[in-house]
Design an enzyme around this catalytic site. Structure first.
Site, mmCIF file in Angstrom:
data_model
loop_
_atom_site.group_PDB
_atom_site.id
_atom_site.type_symbol
_atom_site.label_atom_id
_atom_site.label_comp_id
_atom_site.label_asym_id
_atom_site.label_seq_id
_atom_site.Cartn_x
_atom_site.Cartn_y
_atom_site.Cartn_z
ATOM 1 N N ASP A 24 0.793 -1.241 0.000
ATOM 2 C CA ASP A 24 0.000 0.000 0.000
ATOM 3 C C ASP A 24 0.823 1.288 0.000
ATOM 4 O OD1 ASP A 24 -1.979 -1.883 0.220
ATOM 5 O OD2 ASP A 24 -2.508 -1.396 2.282
ATOM 6 N N LYS A 133 -6.356 -4.982 -3.290
ATOM 7 C CA LYS A 133 -6.922 -5.710 -2.150
ATOM 8 C C LYS A 133 -8.004 -4.847 -1.498
ATOM 9 C CE LYS A 133 -3.340 -4.490 1.305
ATOM 10 N NZ LYS A 133 -4.195 -3.756 2.248
ATOM 11 N N CYS A 166 -2.050 -3.006 7.728
ATOM 12 C CA CYS A 166 -2.029 -3.899 6.572
ATOM 13 C C CYS A 166 -0.784 -4.781 6.504
ATOM 14 C CB CYS A 166 -2.191 -3.098 5.292
ATOM 15 S SG CYS A 166 -3.813 -2.301 5.151
#
EC number: 3.5.1.110
Length: 230
Positions: A24, A133, A166
């Site tokens: 990310d 995702k 995450c």
């Protein structure tokens, strides 16, 4: 095979049967004006993390490791985010921020938006894999497990944001699926106070994996290190 010095102990892995995971590294999480910044989280110290990820990616690619880039987010209508029947609807700070500031609707973590894009400094190359995702874990509703197993990959080296959300979520899920997970601590950044970073790293090195750093990782992948092991 190479030996990576790490906490709580060194770990041996084959780079060509390993993957570097970049979690990310989007404007949303690493750039002023992105989602985390607008939600009140400090992103002022992410620049060194971006530089360290660049270094780690270059070394990993040269050693034959698979590079996997994750992008967290949803469709423009936020169907993938889940409605009121989903805990994600209630706990996602991006969704809560947009409900508080309706003018941001469609701008935070929406696929195709500036917020969703990877930061300018980090550009996937041919042969890399880019995966969207919809939740914190990169294993949830993605083909990650299949991609890794089909290539015989069992060792995962993690970088990215946020360490305590995450990154840790994906590493934990990997642990439950019998993957060996290593975090490069100076190539990650937390969402929240500094103690969140320390707590996440403590959890990882104590219960779920290993912790190392970018310089040590690059040294382990250098030709001289391979020569010493051989």
């Amino acid at each position: 095979m190479t030996i990576l010095t790490a906490r709580p102990e060194a770990i041996t892995f084959d780079p060509q049967q390993s993957a570097l995971i970049v979690v990310d590294m989007q404007n949303a999480y690493a750039t002023p004006g992105g989602y985390l910044d607008l939600a009140g989280f400090d992103v002022s110290t992410t620049r060194p993390v971006i530089a360290n990820i660049q270094t780690a990616v270059t070394a990993a690619r040269a050693a034959g490791m698979l590079i996997i880039w994750f992008q967290n987010g949803w469709d423009e209508q936020y169907v993938e985010a889940g409605g009121p029947g989903s805990p994600n609807f209630h706990k996602s700070n991006a969704l809560k921020t947009m409900r508080k500031q309706p003018q941001l609707q469609g701008k935070l973590l929406a696929k195709g938006s500036w917020d969703y894009q990877l930061v300018d400094e980090l550009v996937p190359q041919p042969g890399d894999i880019v995966l969207p995702k919809p939740r914190y874990s990169g294993f949830f509703n993605t083909p990650l497990d299949s991609i890794l197993r089909s290539r015989g990959i069992r060792h995962l080296v993690f970088t990215g944001i946020a360490t305590n959300v995450c990154v840790e979520s994906t590493l934990r899920d990997g642990f439950f699926l019998e993957y060996f997970g290593v975090v490069l601590e100076d190539a990650t950044h937390q969402a929240g106070p500094e103690f969140a970073q320390k707590a996440a790293l403590f959890n990882i090195e104590t219960f779920f994996g290993w912790v190392s750093d970018v310089e040590t990782f690059c040294d382990a992948l250098s030709p001289t290190s391979f020569a010493r092991i051989a």
